[in-house]
Design a protein around this motif. Sequence first.
Motif, PDB file in Angstrom:
ATOM      1  N   ARG A 154       0.818  -1.204   0.000  1.00  0.00           N
ATOM      2  CA  ARG A 154       0.000   0.000   0.000  1.00  0.00           C
ATOM      3  C   ARG A 154       0.853   1.255   0.000  1.00  0.00           C
ATOM      4  O   ARG A 154       1.861   1.284   0.690  1.00  0.00           O
ATOM      5  CB  ARG A 154      -0.914  -0.020   1.232  1.00  0.00           C
ATOM      6  CG  ARG A 154      -2.184  -0.830   0.964  1.00  0.00           C
ATOM      7  CD  ARG A 154      -3.024  -0.880   2.173  1.00  0.00           C
ATOM      8  NE  ARG A 154      -2.759  -2.114   2.903  1.00  0.00           N
ATOM      9  CZ  ARG A 154      -3.355  -2.403   4.080  1.00  0.00           C
ATOM     10  NH1 ARG A 154      -4.170  -1.550   4.638  1.00  0.00           N
ATOM     11  NH2 ARG A 154      -3.086  -3.533   4.687  1.00  0.00           N
ATOM     12  N   PRO A 155       0.490   2.319  -0.703  1.00  0.00           N
ATOM     13  CA  PRO A 155      -0.667   2.373  -1.600  1.00  0.00           C
ATOM     14  C   PRO A 155      -0.412   1.611  -2.898  1.00  0.00           C
ATOM     15  O   PRO A 155       0.745   1.411  -3.280  1.00  0.00           O
ATOM     16  CB  PRO A 155      -0.821   3.870  -1.878  1.00  0.00           C
ATOM     17  CG  PRO A 155       0.512   4.460  -1.634  1.00  0.00           C
ATOM     18  CD  PRO A 155       1.187   3.596  -0.618  1.00  0.00           C
ATOM     19  N   ASP A 156      -1.441   1.216  -3.584  1.00  0.00           N
ATOM     20  CA  ASP A 156      -1.231   0.346  -4.749  1.00  0.00           C
ATOM     21  C   ASP A 156      -0.947   1.178  -5.990  1.00  0.00           C
ATOM     22  O   ASP A 156      -1.710   1.216  -6.936  1.00  0.00           O
ATOM     23  CB  ASP A 156      -2.422  -0.588  -4.966  1.00  0.00           C
ATOM     24  CG  ASP A 156      -3.692   0.173  -5.271  1.00  0.00           C
ATOM     25  OD1 ASP A 156      -3.715   1.391  -4.996  1.00  0.00           O
ATOM     26  OD2 ASP A 156      -4.639  -0.437  -5.785  1.00  0.00           O
ATOM     27  N   ASP A 157       0.191   1.879  -5.929  1.00  0.00           N
ATOM     28  CA  ASP A 157       0.590   2.684  -7.078  1.00  0.00           C
ATOM     29  C   ASP A 157       2.048   2.388  -7.388  1.00  0.00           C
ATOM     30  O   ASP A 157       2.950   2.785  -6.660  1.00  0.00           O
ATOM     31  CB  ASP A 157       0.394   4.169  -6.741  1.00  0.00           C
ATOM     32  CG  ASP A 157       0.799   5.064  -7.903  1.00  0.00           C
ATOM     33  OD1 ASP A 157       1.288   4.529  -8.929  1.00  0.00           O
ATOM     34  OD2 ASP A 157       0.626   6.286  -7.784  1.00  0.00           O
ATOM     35  N   GLU A 158       2.265   1.668  -8.487  1.00  0.00           N
ATOM     36  CA  GLU A 158       3.621   1.220  -8.798  1.00  0.00           C
ATOM     37  C   GLU A 158       4.526   2.377  -9.232  1.00  0.00           C
ATOM     38  O   GLU A 158       5.731   2.244  -9.292  1.00  0.00           O
ATOM     39  CB  GLU A 158       3.586   0.122  -9.874  1.00  0.00           C
ATOM     40  CG  GLU A 158       3.256   0.585 -11.288  1.00  0.00           C
ATOM     41  CD  GLU A 158       1.765   0.843 -11.498  1.00  0.00           C
ATOM     42  OE1 GLU A 158       0.979   0.534 -10.587  1.00  0.00           O
ATOM     43  OE2 GLU A 158       1.403   1.388 -12.570  1.00  0.00           O
ATOM     44  N   LYS A 159       3.925   3.540  -9.519  1.00  0.00           N
ATOM     45  CA  LYS A 159       4.747   4.648 -10.010  1.00  0.00           C
ATOM     46  C   LYS A 159       5.309   5.521  -8.887  1.00  0.00           C
ATOM     47  O   LYS A 159       6.074   6.453  -9.130  1.00  0.00           O
ATOM     48  CB  LYS A 159       3.942   5.514 -10.965  1.00  0.00           C
ATOM     49  CG  LYS A 159       3.597   4.789 -12.260  1.00  0.00           C
ATOM     50  CD  LYS A 159       3.221   5.767 -13.358  1.00  0.00           C
ATOM     51  CE  LYS A 159       2.950   5.070 -14.674  1.00  0.00           C
ATOM     52  NZ  LYS A 159       1.686   4.297 -14.650  1.00  0.00           N
TER      53      LYS A 159
END
Lengths: 508, 307, 360, 370
Positions: free
Chosen positions: A397-402
């Motif tokens: 978390r958070p689920d943002d790979e960037k």
Amino acid sequence: MHNIDYKTKVIEMKNITKKFGKLVANDNINLTVYKGEVHALLGENGAGKSTLMNQLYGMIEPTSGEIYINGKKINITNPNIAIKNGIGMVHQHFMLVQPFTVVENIILGNEITNHGILDMKKAKEEIIKLSEKYSLYVNPDDKIQDITVGMQQRVEILKALYRGADILILDEPTSVLTPQEIQELVHIMDNLTKEGKSVIIITHKLKEIKQVADNCTIIRRGKPIDTVKVDEVTEEDLASKMVGREVTFVVPKEDHETSDVVLSIDNITVKDNRGLIAVDGLSLEVKKGEILGIAGVDGNGQNELVEAITGLRKIEKGHVKVNGKDVTNLSPRKIIDNKVSTIPQDRQKVGLVLDFTVYENMILENFHNEPFSKRGVLQKDEIIKNAKKLIEKFDIRPDDEKLLVKSLSGGNQQKVIIAREIMNHPDLLIATQPTRGLDVGAIEYVHKELIKQRNQDKAILLISLELDEVMNVSDRIAVIYEGKINYIVDAKEATETELGFEMAGGKK
Amino acid sequence: MNSIGFILGTTLMYSTPLIYTSLGGVISEKSGVVNIGLEGMMTMGAFIGATVGYYSGIWWLGLICAGIGAGLLALLHAVASVTLGAEQVVSGIAINFLGPGLSLFLCRKFFDGKFMTKSISLENKIPKLFKGVFPEYSVLDNIFNQEVTVYLAFLLAIIMWFVLYKTRAGLRVRAIGEHPEAADTLGINVQKVRYICVITSGILSGFGGAAMSLAVASNFFPTLISGQGFIALAAMIFGKYKPQGALGACLIFGAAQALVVFLGGKNLAVPLDVLSMIPYILTLVILMGFIGKSVAPAADGEPYIKE
Amino acid sequence: GCGEKKTDTVDSGTQVNDDNGSNADSQEDINDTEDTDSEDEQEDVADKALKVSMVTDTGGINDQSFNQLAWAGLEKAQKDLGITAEFLESTQEADYAPNLETLYDQDNDLIWGIGYLMADAVLDAAKTNPDRKYAIIDNAYTEEQEAPDNLLGVTFSEQEPSFLVGYIAGKMTKTNNVGFVGGMEFDVIWRFESGYRAGVKTANPDAEIQIQYVNDFGDTAKGKAIANGMYQNGADIIFHAAGFSGTGVIESAVENGKLVIGVDQDQKVILGKDEIITSAVKKVDQAIYNVVKELQEGKWEGGSNINLGLADGAVGIADTSVDSVPQDILDEVKQLEQDIIDKKITVPATREEYDELYSE
Amino acid sequence: MEKKKILSSTVKMTLLSILLGLIITAIILLAAGYNPLEIYAVIVKGVFSKPKYISYTIIRATPLILTGISVAFAFKTGLFNIGAEGQFIIGTIVASMAGYFFNLPIVIHPIVVMILAIVFGGLYGSIIGLLKAKFGIHEVITSIMLNWIALYAHNAVINIPGFFARTNKAHPIKESASIVFLDRFKNSDSGKEWLINHQAIRDILKSPVNYGIIIAIIVAVVIWFILNKTTLGYRLRAVGYNKFAAEYGGINVKRNIVTSMFISGSVSGLAGALMIMGVSKGITTLSAMEGYGLDGIGVALIAGNSPISCIFSGIFFGALKYGGTKIQAKPIEAPKEIINIMIGTIIFFVAIPRIVNVFRRIRDRKGVTE
Ligand SMILES: Nc1ncnc2c1ncn2[C@@H]1O[C@H](COP(=O)(O)OP(=O)(O)OP(=O)(O)O)[C@@H](O)[C@H]1O
Ligand SMILES: Nc1ncnc2c1ncn2[C@@H]1O[C@H](COP(=O)(O)OP(=O)(O)OP(=O)(O)O)[C@@H](O)[C@H]1O
Ligand SMILES: [Mg+2]
Ligand SMILES: [Mg+2]
């Protein structure tokens, strides 16, 4: 437990709120500490414990709220004011100057001088006196970079006492200590309270809270949940208050068949940075489907051992084989290619490129392999796809790979590493201090993941300073002492006393 | 001619401006602020030293003003890197454009559109000690009959060593360079100390420049400080960020230059350009052969800003 | 050429000091000579004033050498002839061509490039812009690089004044030992060296001559160190042709209480150091002034090179020599000058020529 | 979305820095008695008022773009290359020699020259990397020393018999190695005649308009591609950000330092070659460093170390340098040092990203008190 003077409030923090931009790290928190009390602060990673204490110590200023010390309202705008008011703090990340000696570190900011010229002799005498008084033995001339973490901890406490602290804040003091050292610390705290000093201790270890604290304040996501008398609650109560759900402490673990030897270490010798022998003729085998835990006091060659296996440090003598293939002194690349994965001890310094994004970190060992690259060109679609998959699977978390990895919390940073290492489908997974600094929820998760891997027939080498962790997770336990392994035992037969005895170098 | 005396004397002449500037580098970096702007500060010092020296006729006033002027330039660097958390390398490079730019610009203002200051007479230059004490051109005369600034450079190196390693102030500076947060938790004002160190660094670089324009030469012009600030920077790293090391490195470099001058007078069959490379090659060879790794203070270059 | 006179402006030193920018004293000669007719000319041409400009090489406008002198010449022309003058400085080699072009766009009639390093750039500009006139100081175009009609190369016989100062040095040395410090090694500086050595040997065949090159025109410290060494080795007079490195040579002379000889312009006037006994003067200012003046009068020798020497009054020794050099030596120098003009003496311009003429 | 926002915010920051730099310089100019608007107008006019001025600006910018990329690339991989100057010089030496000594057909000749300059510039750069990797010598020391060594080597090479043409000059490159646009045509008699009748084109061709800028743009794109899209770039950046993590991830850190310095050096070497083939045609004795390296650092810093941005920041730099020379001419006659003051001030503000925060804080504080 301790002799608490409930009439004297040494600290009163009232309605403390601290905002970092939009983030509310502390939301209207109250905290009262009495003379002679050991008060625990409990909360998940990122709950706001350190933030609260940093305000008490003047490192940061509250957005709103008031602080009273010994009944007087004090505006603590910098650490000097805190120090003058008898507050001392041992920070979660040690505030020690590595190339300085113990004495230099202790006197810094409060030097004994003669017209501005340092009087090191007198300083040394004072420190020896002080260390004897509180049984905090240190060698004043040692450089910090050469001493163990436990020793460093003592230096930190001495720093506070040297400044005449009556209220001592200890931010996660035990996360890096051996069981013996923890016991010593407990004694120290007892000694301090006997002198009428108060201690605020932050820890994730419920057992310790039960053992040492009188009262405990629990914080969840910046909000105060409760303050309880420790005697009146169980560890389970504390844990559920903290996390907001039930937590299992001992991960369920069925027996599992072991088979072929994956890692075989034969009589290796490795030197440390100073050129001294750190691993001294050590031999070891880890089989498919087992977790071998290595217990030991910090500084007994654990780091050097891991670095030697992974090709980061030269092996002077002896051999390491993986799946029967000799990998002694191969490059890290080649060893990774032999299906060895590592969860490194220092996740920020070694495990991650903090300025890379999550997806870039996910391919740190694999960037040059298909499908992540073709003919030397990175395949971004594949890389992102991979990251998304891992983020979901490992609940990062958070689920943002960037996002840049440095913007993730410690626990989530650790998950990135674990996800990456497991993704590599290793035959051998080396986990070094995999739960250091993590909260119980996260620890539970990591332990489950290790056992899952073992159940999928991986060989796992677990190296930890936490005896509980080693005992809970391992199938077999080896004790490392002065670079040698003299004691290996089936986890089911291991006792804490026996292991502790071996860790201190005891002979049979 | 007595070769040894000549080489040593020339070494001192060459090294002195470098020593000041290099020491300036040491004090700044010890406190954790990278100072790549030494060149710019040195140029500023050289210009101001020559200008004030010319107009006042008082060398020490020139020297002091050179320190103040370069110190002001350093103040800019300090504001950027200490208060505003700037990228220190970037701010230092800015100083390297600003220092020479401002010096030449002001020079043209003060000297009728010329980028060369007027020459200072011998009496108004930085005086030599032991003038006439030793027989002319004797070894002792060559070595010891040097400007005050030469002696001051050595003295400053010793003082800086003493301050850094033996006093409260030095302990704090070093602590801040290694671990500013640790110093902060002990109530030491990191910002203040860094300001002092960076400004001192500017002052010393200014002295270095003035040692050039008021002692080696007697005026300022564009090529007077061309690259010496960078050489001083290299010497500082070479000397492992220590005053004694920087001193040694500057002396080695100066000696190499002296050797070139000496050999240049010997009618060797070596082309001049090859001869001129010697100091630079020698430096690299020495670094490869004898000097271990030079490790900067742990927090060098990292801004420390609370909140 | 103009200006046979050279010794009649004894008084110029003081005037020049407070003059702004253009302080080579030779321009004072010009002043004397041209004073009368310049004024009415100024009025005549006011409506179509000639525009003349120059581009410096990377040495910049106050290089103490040809750039500075060239600008002095143009300023003089501006004052006396009523032309307009401007300059552009170059920082890098890459600036030459664009700077020349900028001046072209400013509608200059004659554009000077100063210094041999600009030879190619000036040649290119002259070829592409046949409608303008170009000239260069210190470069003579060869057959290989033939100059078009709108381009004039101006060079000087540096060996001639060097010979004269060498003679002075040879006469005045008490130690029978003199020095020469060169900036960088190439033919212009070799002309200084060869002429100087010939002069010394003519005056004093026994004198020892120390020669060393700095390999830099801007390294004052090195210039000073070299001079220190020479003085220690027994020299009592040094001649330098080393730009700002020469500043160090002069500094050394002052500190050692020894004598030194300046170059290009009267350096005693510029630097105010009494140790400078004379200078080998190269009157770039006068040469430029003359070319401009002739152009204004409708004369233009483009497509060729002119070499200026003693015969043209374009080189010589500094006027301030009278302060330091005994009159009898000056008289001898005067005679030598005449002999050179009359070609009774050949002054070597290269090391080879020197070896041929002076080897024992 | 996210990425775009970040990009535009850094661009905004840079523009703000430039604006602040111009304002501060204007104040300095006012204090010194000049009219800043007049000066800025001369610079702008000097750059834009004629097509040929624009081409001069671009010619001036080409080497700066490349040394900028060279420095930026090294920065991105965690290295500070102050050695661009030396690598540039090596590039000029190699190009000058290969351009003169080789007999090759057009098109092929410049390509060969470029390749050689890239290789030798790269090798010269990798000395810095090698000494760092093998002996732990700080790249700043090595760079500074190698710059001087290159300078003297350059002057020594000119004197090689057979290469020496005349005083301080080596032989110019052969015509086949020229990358000047229509070089042969514009120097031929028929070409000249044609151009006389076509003044506009003649005007542009007066400057040595050359293919260098195209090559510089290609290099910017290639370097951007290498850094961001290739495994090599990944490796290099990983080492730049965190060499411990890179090593742990199986990357050979030492090899990477050398690789990185090779690439960085090769770009500077190429810059030198383009300078020779496009502008100066041959090497000339240097009496001092020309400053392409230091300027390159400035270009890289203003570009925030992005190779693509180096194109713009290089052109900006080139415009200041070229336009800046014109303020010396009539009627302004201002000293050219103003340009360095301007550049210094701009870089100074670039160094302080927090300057925006400072403004914001002041604004916030005002907001609170109001
Ligand atoms: N200086 C800061 N700027 C912005 N956010 C911060 C800062 N310091 C802490 N935070 C954020 O505030 C929250 C609380 O952090 P804090 O360090 O107090 O947690 P903690 O309870 O001590 O956690 P842990 O158990 O991991 O030490 C976290 O989300 C953290 O990311
Ligand atoms: N600096 C380095 N450190 C470690 N390994 C390297 C390094 N450079 C190359 N290698 C390894 O050497 C091999 C060949 O290198 P090369 O640069 O050609 O790889 P690539 O093009 O990225 O990947 P591949 O070889 O799979 O096409 C690869 O296994 C690569 O990982
Ligand atoms: Mg914490
Ligand atoms: Mg490949």
